[in-house]
Design a protein around this motif. Sequence first.
Motif, PDB file in Angstrom:
ATOM      1  N   ALA A  67      -3.539  -4.658   6.121  1.00 50.90           N
ATOM      2  CA  ALA A  67      -3.776  -3.265   5.717  1.00 50.90           C
ATOM      3  C   ALA A  67      -2.533  -2.396   5.879  1.00 50.90           C
ATOM      4  O   ALA A  67      -2.416  -1.337   5.255  1.00 50.90           O
ATOM      5  CB  ALA A  67      -4.918  -2.681   6.541  1.00 50.90           C
ATOM      6  N   GLY A  68      -1.588  -2.842   6.728  1.00 49.65           N
ATOM      7  CA  GLY A  68      -0.365  -2.064   6.926  1.00 49.65           C
ATOM      8  C   GLY A  68       0.652  -2.247   5.823  1.00 49.65           C
ATOM      9  O   GLY A  68       1.715  -1.609   5.858  1.00 49.65           O
ATOM     10  N   ASN A  69       0.350  -3.068   4.841  1.00 47.78           N
ATOM     11  CA  ASN A  69       1.262  -3.263   3.703  1.00 47.78           C
ATOM     12  C   ASN A  69       1.324  -1.976   2.881  1.00 47.78           C
ATOM     13  O   ASN A  69       0.320  -1.515   2.339  1.00 47.78           O
ATOM     14  CB  ASN A  69       0.763  -4.434   2.849  1.00 47.78           C
ATOM     15  CG  ASN A  69       1.759  -4.843   1.791  1.00 47.78           C
ATOM     16  OD1 ASN A  69       2.568  -4.042   1.333  1.00 47.78           O
ATOM     17  ND2 ASN A  69       1.694  -6.108   1.391  1.00 47.78           N
ATOM     18  N   GLY A  70       2.525  -1.411   2.789  1.00 44.97           N
ATOM     19  CA  GLY A  70       2.673  -0.125   2.106  1.00 44.97           C
ATOM     20  C   GLY A  70       2.446  -0.175   0.615  1.00 44.97           C
ATOM     21  O   GLY A  70       2.350   0.884  -0.034  1.00 44.97           O
ATOM     22  N   THR A  71       2.379  -1.358   0.019  1.00 46.26           N
ATOM     23  CA  THR A  71       2.188  -1.453  -1.440  1.00 46.26           C
ATOM     24  C   THR A  71       0.713  -1.431  -1.830  1.00 46.26           C
ATOM     25  O   THR A  71       0.407  -1.437  -3.033  1.00 46.26           O
ATOM     26  CB  THR A  71       2.827  -2.750  -1.962  1.00 46.26           C
ATOM     27  OG1 THR A  71       2.170  -3.874  -1.374  1.00 46.26           O
ATOM     28  CG2 THR A  71       4.317  -2.798  -1.616  1.00 46.26           C
ATOM     29  N   MET A  72      -0.174  -1.402  -0.841  1.00 45.90           N
ATOM     30  CA  MET A  72      -1.609  -1.451  -1.157  1.00 45.90           C
ATOM     31  C   MET A  72      -2.089  -0.102  -1.666  1.00 45.90           C
ATOM     32  O   MET A  72      -1.657   0.959  -1.196  1.00 45.90           O
ATOM     33  CB  MET A  72      -2.423  -1.870   0.069  1.00 45.90           C
ATOM     34  CG  MET A  72      -2.095  -3.257   0.594  1.00 45.90           C
ATOM     35  SD  MET A  72      -3.278  -3.811   1.844  1.00 45.90           S
ATOM     36  CE  MET A  72      -4.718  -4.121   0.826  1.00 45.90           C
ATOM     37  N   SER A  73      -2.995  -0.168  -2.621  1.00 45.65           N
ATOM     38  CA  SER A  73      -3.595   1.057  -3.161  1.00 45.65           C
ATOM     39  C   SER A  73      -4.824   1.440  -2.338  1.00 45.65           C
ATOM     40  O   SER A  73      -5.286   0.676  -1.485  1.00 45.65           O
ATOM     41  CB  SER A  73      -4.000   0.830  -4.617  1.00 45.65           C
ATOM     42  OG  SER A  73      -5.036  -0.154  -4.697  1.00 45.65           O
ATOM     43  N   ASP A  74      -5.366   2.617  -2.643  1.00 41.37           N
ATOM     44  CA  ASP A  74      -6.582   3.060  -1.959  1.00 41.37           C
ATOM     45  C   ASP A  74      -7.738   2.089  -2.218  1.00 41.37           C
ATOM     46  O   ASP A  74      -8.548   1.819  -1.327  1.00 41.37           O
ATOM     47  CB  ASP A  74      -6.967   4.467  -2.423  1.00 41.37           C
ATOM     48  CG  ASP A  74      -6.006   5.524  -1.903  1.00 41.37           C
ATOM     49  OD1 ASP A  74      -5.251   5.224  -0.954  1.00 41.37           O
ATOM     50  OD2 ASP A  74      -6.002   6.648  -2.452  1.00 41.37           O
ATOM     51  N   ALA A  75      -7.784   1.550  -3.440  1.00 44.35           N
ATOM     52  CA  ALA A  75      -8.852   0.604  -3.776  1.00 44.35           C
ATOM     53  C   ALA A  75      -8.698  -0.691  -2.971  1.00 44.35           C
ATOM     54  O   ALA A  75      -9.692  -1.269  -2.502  1.00 44.35           O
ATOM     55  CB  ALA A  75      -8.833   0.297  -5.275  1.00 44.35           C
ATOM     56  N   ASP A  76      -7.439  -1.120  -2.807  1.00 45.30           N
ATOM     57  CA  ASP A  76      -7.198  -2.337  -2.012  1.00 45.30           C
ATOM     58  C   ASP A  76      -7.633  -2.121  -0.567  1.00 45.30           C
ATOM     59  O   ASP A  76      -8.258  -2.998   0.046  1.00 45.30           O
ATOM     60  CB  ASP A  76      -5.719  -2.713  -2.054  1.00 45.30           C
ATOM     61  CG  ASP A  76      -5.269  -3.131  -3.451  1.00 45.30           C
ATOM     62  OD1 ASP A  76      -6.132  -3.602  -4.222  1.00 45.30           O
ATOM     63  OD2 ASP A  76      -4.074  -2.964  -3.768  1.00 45.30           O
ATOM     64  N   ARG A  77      -7.294  -0.955  -0.041  1.00 46.41           N
ATOM     65  CA  ARG A  77      -7.685  -0.672   1.350  1.00 46.41           C
ATOM     66  C   ARG A  77      -9.206  -0.534   1.458  1.00 46.41           C
ATOM     67  O   ARG A  77      -9.797  -0.897   2.483  1.00 46.41           O
ATOM     68  CB  ARG A  77      -6.986   0.596   1.839  1.00 46.41           C
ATOM     69  CG  ARG A  77      -5.525   0.367   2.200  1.00 46.41           C
ATOM     70  CD  ARG A  77      -4.913   1.591   2.861  1.00 46.41           C
ATOM     71  NE  ARG A  77      -4.711   2.665   1.893  1.00 46.41           N
ATOM     72  CZ  ARG A  77      -3.599   2.821   1.175  1.00 46.41           C
ATOM     73  NH1 ARG A  77      -2.594   1.974   1.306  1.00 46.41           N
ATOM     74  NH2 ARG A  77      -3.487   3.831   0.328  1.00 46.41           N
TER      75      ARG A  77
END
Length: 409
Positions: free
Chosen positions: A97-107
């Motif tokens: 979850a700490g991956n900065g490339t993730m979108s709100d949907a991914d989180r």
Amino acid sequence: MRVASSTLYQQGLASMNYQQGALMHIQQQLGTGRSILTPSDDPVGATRALGVSQAQAVNGQYATSRNQANIALAAEENALDSVTTITQNIHTLLVQAGNGTMSDADRGSLATALEGLYNQLLSLANSDDGNGQFLFGGTRSGSAPFTQSAGASTYIGDNGQQLLQVDVARQMPAGNTGREVFMSVTGGAGYVVKGNPANTGTATFGTVSTTDPSHPLYGHALQMSFTANAAGQMEYTITDTSTGATPAPVVAGPVIYNSPAHVDVAGFSFNVTGNPKAGDTLTMQPASEAGTDMFANLQTVIDTLRQPTAADNDRANLGNVLSTAMRQFSNSLDNVLTVRASVGSRMNELDALDDVGTNRDLTYSQTLSGLQDLDYAKAITEYYQRQVALQGAQQSFMQIQGMNLFKYL
């Protein structure tokens, strides 16, 4: 002296009855294999045998208690093994979850996955032994120890332990409470740093390291507050909030803040990066005071992941929440592993006590054998002696019966 015929008959009958009774007694001993049939046979031996029998019965009850404890501990070990796996999976998802490339949907998807792990963890916390007794309820084992309401899980068990007498001088806990497993940390867990959700800046903190546990302030709750000085420079002050005094006593500062800032205070250290705003705060607490409830900590992460990160301070807040959660679940995993080690240690002790109990039971059996078991060679010899004595008494009676003058008329 004149002896009456009735006296002769009575004495003859008494002699035959005595010899016949003695012969029957030997027959009973041979039939049962026991030398003591009644306490009158050997009062001292019978008393000793009774004491040894009672001790052997108590030793057997200890063995039963050890078996019950082993069953309970084995069930707990199975549950803790699953808890360990789930906790490791939670930690893996937190890193992801700490991956900065993730979108709100991914989180949001990660939040859903974490929610599934939350439910699995809650199910394990309410595990039973197959007989309706819950493993982690303490002495309130008849009902589920954790309840869920409005998105929060509450422990309703108690802190008591079910103790089993597994040996003469050993009472052993047959399990652990839910508070010990799911709401505690080890004594050496160190510090946990938390960000303030109300922070408007982008300050984030890194890994916390213990540098000097003997520091006089180690174990105190501290707060790091950011302010702007007269020159417009950002600076921070660290205060001791554990005293309850108002204002809280200053431990360090004010210190000019430059990113990255290395903070070394009260026997622990960590780095702070980013651009804080005036009024932003970070709290530093011993792990035992910084949220030890695995369910509450996980719910905080789930709720945070479902919030959109539109601004930089939102992303900073998310990063701080994830950093805190990773430290909390690392501490929780250490605690679960410590509890598992305790369970394994108790199971090993039960195995050792089983060996001692088996040897003790063998000693009791040998002692009872020496007190009660029949010496067959001696008994058979006595049997034939009694048989000859009975035959002699019978023949003697027949001869006395023939002493009658009337047969000579």
